[in-house]
Design a protein around this motif. Structure first.
Motif, mmCIF file in Angstrom:
data_model
loop_
_atom_site.group_PDB
_atom_site.id
_atom_site.type_symbol
_atom_site.label_atom_id
_atom_site.label_comp_id
_atom_site.label_asym_id
_atom_site.label_seq_id
_atom_site.Cartn_x
_atom_site.Cartn_y
_atom_site.Cartn_z
ATOM 1 N N ARG A 54 1.308 6.551 -6.924
ATOM 2 C CA ARG A 54 0.191 7.400 -7.360
ATOM 3 C C ARG A 54 0.575 8.872 -7.243
ATOM 4 N NH1 ARG A 54 -3.405 5.124 -4.735
ATOM 5 N NH2 ARG A 54 -4.390 3.960 -6.440
ATOM 6 N N ASP A 68 0.827 -1.210 0.000
ATOM 7 C CA ASP A 68 0.000 0.000 0.000
ATOM 8 C C ASP A 68 0.861 1.260 0.000
ATOM 9 O OD1 ASP A 68 -2.187 -1.595 -0.013
ATOM 10 O OD2 ASP A 68 -2.656 -1.368 2.124
ATOM 11 N N ASP A 120 -2.675 -0.205 -10.968
ATOM 12 C CA ASP A 120 -1.980 -0.259 -9.675
ATOM 13 C C ASP A 120 -0.593 -0.881 -9.825
ATOM 14 O OD1 ASP A 120 -4.125 0.904 -8.520
ATOM 15 O OD2 ASP A 120 -4.782 -0.840 -7.354
ATOM 16 N N LEU A 161 2.158 1.727 -3.442
ATOM 17 C CA LEU A 161 1.061 2.149 -4.308
ATOM 18 C C LEU A 161 0.769 3.632 -4.124
ATOM 19 C CD1 LEU A 161 -1.102 1.262 -6.342
ATOM 20 C CD2 LEU A 161 -2.597 0.738 -4.402
#
Length: 708
Positions: free
Chosen positions: A485, A478, A515, A481
């Motif tokens: 982003r 996470d 992703d 990710l």
């Protein structure tokens, strides 16, 4: 016993008298030495050795000027500017070599003599310096018996670790043998004396055997019609000891203590003489080496065989041409032909290229060069020093951060800065050979994702980049990710592409989902510049079937733009929105200036379309764009001295032209805003520039100005 190559004279005046008229460049150096307390016996020995190697007068003069510079630096500083640049470079190479000698004296071979040899060759830019260094070291070794024991041991260790291996690798056998024997004599005096005594004890018997063998062989060669020059071959003490150690033999078991050398006119006669030797005496199985067909790594060529000679005693025979013998004895120096303003002969240049590859450790067996050495040349490597004096080799272009990861992965992770030769430098700094690099670390390991970006220039080696990626892979998915982003959105904002179509991006990089692309971006496996390039390609509409002649497009390979509904018209890029290849575009037919090309979302174009909708036409980018495109960027930051100079310098270094620029300073806050109109190739070049601009000190943000 040690066999001297030449016998030195007593003084420089006597040497000059013996040499006769010397070139002015050498005469000037001799004159300078005459007024200084140089070691004249050593200088004479060095001059004789350099002459034996065939070195030019400039090389001999450089050896003398170095002695003057060491004794009287003020005089050298005064005279140096008036001397030829090549002479200055030769003296400078000797000064640089002193740094290697100091490192060896401080650390010895514990930190790797091979590394010091590689560093020496890296910092010397003229091969002739190596000849001077070898000649001076041999002259000092010849006189070492008069030195105190500690100084003699230090000199011998330096000779064994640096000079003798260099002479060996360059194939300068005449210097190599004597350097090895003298170093061995002072480092292992008892063993040296024992072997020397054994050689002397049987000298008369051995010499009688050699004379008998030469007579027999000479008659046989004459009968075969082979013209040859025969001589006994001296055996050197150090090589005898190494063979005894390598093969675990006693002195009495060595078969090549008795050896002869045969010199002939050509290669065919080499093999003809070999046939005569093997016909005359039975040869020993497994004791034949053809170094003519397969030369040694240092270009040594000869035939070696061992036979059972007269009286049933073993005998080694070496067979080679006169030219091979000359090259074997003098090695690379045999090819030296210095011509002012010209280049060396091709054979010598090939030898130079070979010498540049002598930087990787080699086994004592000296097998095939191609199998032993890397193909990288010296110029592709940089040799730097740790604070403890260890030599570290890095690829050319490596940064101090690459150095930190080379030392240890944890050192790289914790690196926050570096010092080069005591001066703090940025992590992107590329050290040079001979620099001493010290890494400044924090207590906590915390690499930056910017280190993975090629645009920022922090890391050059793939090994270091992979270590950083591995560190980030250990972070939760996470977190990667989210970081990816943020980087992705930041890139879109920089390029003013908030509405870009990103649906096809993952497939282009062979990834399944968006992703996955964001994680790859966070790990540095996909670069922002790559995404910019793909967005540029994706923005162009697909190629359609050619329309009727009345509405044909311009050929893609002849224009950067294809225009629907009109023929070949003049096009100009609108300054209001400054479209780039990849931007969706439309055209507006002007009066007298052809078609003005706008971004599809340009506010000015929308205003023109409301007024004259019939003059708006559809357009697309062609695939063979080779021109530059104007784009406006905005940079924000905090003012400092030299900021604008750094910004414009970086833009220039990227090969980008500045069309216009303006800046504004907000005095109450210290903030500065700069705007530049630039000519760039495409999104990828623009992306790289913006990333590098943001990395400058005091720069907070750099982005493309949105249309309208």
């Amino acid at each position: 016993m040690v066999q001297a190559v030449t016998q030195p004279s007593s003084g420089l005046a006597e040497w000059q008298h013996r040499a006769g008229q010397v070139p002015p460049v050498l005469g000037e150096a001799l004159e300078a030495c005459a007024s200084h307390p140089v070691n004249q016996a050593e200088c004479v020995d060095v001059l004789d050795l350099l002459a034996m190697l065939g070195c030019d007068a400039q090389t001999q003069a450089a050896a003398l000027w170095f002695e003057v510079a060491r004794i009287d630096p003020a005089l050298w500083a005064q005279r140096e500017p008036g001397l030829p640049p090549e002479l200055q470079r030769l003296v400078g190479g000797q000064v640089a070599a002193e740094r290697v000698w100091a490192l060896h004296a401080q650390h010895g071979a514990d930190h790797g003599a091979e590394g010091l040899r590689r560093l020496l060759l890296a910092i010397i830019r003229d091969l002739r310096v190596v000849f001077i260094l070898l000649a001076r070291q041999l002259a000092r070794m010849r006189a070492a018996s008069a030195l105190p024991e500690a100084a003699r041991q230090l000199l011998a260790r330096l000779t064994q670790d640096i000079h003798a291996p260099l002479a060996n690798r360059l194939g300068i056998w005449q210097l190599k043998w004597e350097l090895e024997d003298l170093a061995f004599r002072y480092l292992h005096p008892e063993t040296y004396k024992r072997i020397a005594h054994l050689l002397d004890e049987r000298r008369s018997d051995r010499e009688e055997f050699i004379r008998e063998s030469l007579d027999v062989l000479h008659r046989a060669l004459d009968a075969a019609g082979i013209r040859a020059e025969l001589a006994g071959r001296p055996k050197h003490i150090y090589s005898i000891w190494k063979k005894m150690q390598r093969k675990a033999l006693e002195f009495s078991d060595l078969y090549d203590i008795r050896a002869v050398r045969v010199l002939v006119d050509n290669v065919a006669d080499c093999y003809g003489a070999l046939g005569v030797v093997h016909t005359l005496w039975p040869h020993l199985p497994g004791e034949f080496d053809d170094y003519i067909a397969r030369p040694k790594g240092n270009d040594y060529r000869s035939l070696h065989t061992a036979v059972i000679g007269p009286r049933g005693k073993t005998l080694e025979v070496q067979i080679r041409t006169h030219e091979m013998h000359r090259i074997n004895e003098l090695g690379v120096a045999a090819h030296w032909r210095y011509k002012e303003g010209g280049s060396g002969d091709s054979e010598f240049e090939a030898k130079i290229a070979w010498m540049r590859r002598l930087l990787e450790p080699r086994p004592d067996s000296e097998g095939d060069l191609a199998a032993e050495l890397h193909t990288e040349l010296l110029e592709d490597r940089v040799y730097v020093l740790t604070p403890k004096g260890e030599v570290v080799d890095l690829p050319h272009g490596a940064t101090v951060l690459d150095f930190a990861y080379h030392v240890h992965t944890e050192v790289g992770h914790r690196c926050r800065g570096a010092k080069v030769n005591g001066r703090i430098v940025p992590l992107t700094y590329q050290p040079h050979s001979g620099d001493r690099v010290e890494v400044l670390t924090a207590k906590v390991a915390e690499p930056s994702r910017d280190w993975l970006s090629a645009h920022h220039g922090y890391l050059h080696t793939s090994r270091a980049k992979e270590k950083v990626r591995t560190w980030f892979r250990r972070i939760a998915h996470d977190a990667n990710l989210a970081a990816g982003r943020a980087m992705f959105e930041k890139e879109l904002r920089r390029l003013a592409l908030p509405a870009a179509d990103v649906a096809k991006l993952p497939a282009h990089f062979h990834l399944k989902t968006h992703d996955d692309l964001l994680v790859a971006l966070a790990l540095g496996e996909v670069a922002p510049g790559q995404i910019a390039r793909v967005l540029q390609e994706a923005a162009a509409p697909p190629v359609e079937t050619p329309p009727p002649a009345a509405a044909r497009q311009l050929p893609r390979d002849h224009s950067a733009l294809s225009i629907e509904g009109v023929g070949n018209l003049l096009t100009t890029l609108a300054r209001c929105c400054q479209p780039l290849p990849g931007d969706p575009v439309r055209g507006f037919v002007t009066r007298g200036r052809g078609v003005s090309v706008h971004r599809a979302d340009c506010v000015s174009l929308a205003r023109l379309a409301r007024r004259d909708p019939d003059r708006v036409i559809d357009m697309e980018w062609g695939k063979a764009s080779v021109q530059a495109y104007e784009v406006e960027i905005e940079l924000r930051g905090y003012d400092r001295k030299g900021l604008q100079k750094d910004v414009t310098g970086l833009i220039s270094n990227e090969g980008i032209n500045i069309v216009a620029s303006s800046s504004r300073l907000f005095a109450h806050t210290g903030e500065v805003e700069m705007r530049f109109t630039l000519r760039v190739r495409d999104f990828e070049q623009l992306s790289g520039l913006l990333a590098r601009l943001v990395a400058l000190p005091n720069v907070v943000d750099a982005r493309r100005v949105s249309a309208g």
